[in-house]
Design a protein around this motif. Sequence first.
Motif, PDB file in Angstrom:
ATOM      1  N   LYS A 189      52.457  42.393  40.493  1.00  0.00           N
ATOM      2  CA  LYS A 189      51.772  42.953  41.656  1.00  0.00           C
ATOM      3  C   LYS A 189      50.615  42.027  41.999  1.00  0.00           C
ATOM      4  O   LYS A 189      50.046  41.364  41.123  1.00  0.00           O
ATOM      5  N   ALA A 190      50.250  41.982  43.276  1.00  0.00           N
ATOM      6  CA  ALA A 190      49.190  41.090  43.740  1.00  0.00           C
ATOM      7  C   ALA A 190      47.893  41.323  42.970  1.00  0.00           C
ATOM      8  O   ALA A 190      47.529  42.463  42.677  1.00  0.00           O
ATOM      9  N   GLY A 191      47.226  40.215  42.633  1.00  0.00           N
ATOM     10  CA  GLY A 191      45.931  40.268  41.980  1.00  0.00           C
ATOM     11  C   GLY A 191      45.975  40.339  40.469  1.00  0.00           C
ATOM     12  O   GLY A 191      44.933  40.381  39.826  1.00  0.00           O
ATOM     13  N   LYS A 192      47.147  40.324  39.860  1.00  0.00           N
ATOM     14  CA  LYS A 192      47.261  40.451  38.405  1.00  0.00           C
ATOM     15  C   LYS A 192      47.365  39.117  37.680  1.00  0.00           C
ATOM     16  O   LYS A 192      47.119  39.046  36.487  1.00  0.00           O
ATOM     17  N   LEU A 193      47.779  38.058  38.372  1.00  0.00           N
ATOM     18  CA  LEU A 193      47.941  36.750  37.739  1.00  0.00           C
ATOM     19  C   LEU A 193      46.700  35.888  37.955  1.00  0.00           C
ATOM     20  O   LEU A 193      46.159  35.845  39.057  1.00  0.00           O
ATOM     21  N   PRO A 194      46.260  35.174  36.915  1.00  0.00           N
ATOM     22  CA  PRO A 194      45.135  34.254  37.089  1.00  0.00           C
ATOM     23  C   PRO A 194      45.609  32.952  37.727  1.00  0.00           C
ATOM     24  O   PRO A 194      46.787  32.605  37.652  1.00  0.00           O
ATOM     25  N   GLY A 195      44.711  32.241  38.367  1.00  0.00           N
ATOM     26  CA  GLY A 195      45.055  30.932  38.913  1.00  0.00           C
ATOM     27  C   GLY A 195      45.802  31.016  40.227  1.00  0.00           C
ATOM     28  O   GLY A 195      45.910  32.066  40.855  1.00  0.00           O
ATOM     29  N   ALA A 196      46.351  29.863  40.607  1.00  0.00           N
ATOM     30  CA  ALA A 196      47.047  29.738  41.896  1.00  0.00           C
ATOM     31  C   ALA A 196      48.392  30.466  41.848  1.00  0.00           C
ATOM     32  O   ALA A 196      49.134  30.342  40.879  1.00  0.00           O
ATOM     33  N   THR A 197      48.663  31.214  42.908  1.00  0.00           N
ATOM     34  CA  THR A 197      49.913  31.967  42.981  1.00  0.00           C
ATOM     35  C   THR A 197      50.545  31.816  44.357  1.00  0.00           C
ATOM     36  O   THR A 197      49.888  31.428  45.318  1.00  0.00           O
ATOM     37  N   ILE A 205      53.861  35.227  42.009  1.00  0.00           N
ATOM     38  CA  ILE A 205      54.268  34.441  40.840  1.00  0.00           C
ATOM     39  C   ILE A 205      53.360  33.222  40.750  1.00  0.00           C
ATOM     40  O   ILE A 205      52.727  32.835  41.734  1.00  0.00           O
ATOM     41  N   HIS A 206      53.315  32.620  39.562  1.00  0.00           N
ATOM     42  CA  HIS A 206      52.721  31.297  39.422  1.00  0.00           C
ATOM     43  C   HIS A 206      53.776  30.297  39.869  1.00  0.00           C
ATOM     44  O   HIS A 206      54.842  30.207  39.247  1.00  0.00           O
TER      45      HIS A 206
END
Length: 185
Positions: free
Chosen positions: A90-98, A114-115
């Motif tokens: 879900k949006a906002g859960k991954l660190p860094g560029a997505t 996704i990364h």
Amino acid sequence: MSAVSVDPELRDLLLGRIRDVPDHPKPGVTFKDITPLLADPVAFRALTGALAELCRRNGATKVVGLEARGFILAAPVAVEAGLGFVPVRKAGKLPGATLSQAYELEYGHAEIEIHAEDLALGDRVMVIDDVLATGGTAEASLELIRRAGARVAGVAVLMELAFLDGRARLAGALDGAPLEALITV
């Protein structure tokens, strides 16, 4: 784009461990609870083995799991098939560029990410999820895979809820890749 032919014993094993929960999460909805299946090591192993075989058959080089129950299935499938696992969050859960993709639901809208660096040009990606319902999340994930430069090897799910017609929604987005359900209800 037809359902995969599943051994009747496997189908019965899996279906016998999926519990219907009426009126969840809201009145009129019957939730398909897979936790009894996950708690049974024989059924869970049979499920991950069958999905891993679909990955191998379709030439996948990576496995994508859709948040949240898709993670539970896709990670052991990737290990079983000897492939890498990439979470679609879900949006906002991954660190860094997505890379992100917004999509419409029957009751609103959502966004997944996704990364991009987790998928490479030439990767053949198999999307794994527990249930295909309306197809919105799966459709958005296919777009993300392509935007990352990878190709779609296929979509494989434990169960397809045929009455919600998600298969029709995905027909164009699959671009000839297979959609395979172990169980269709």
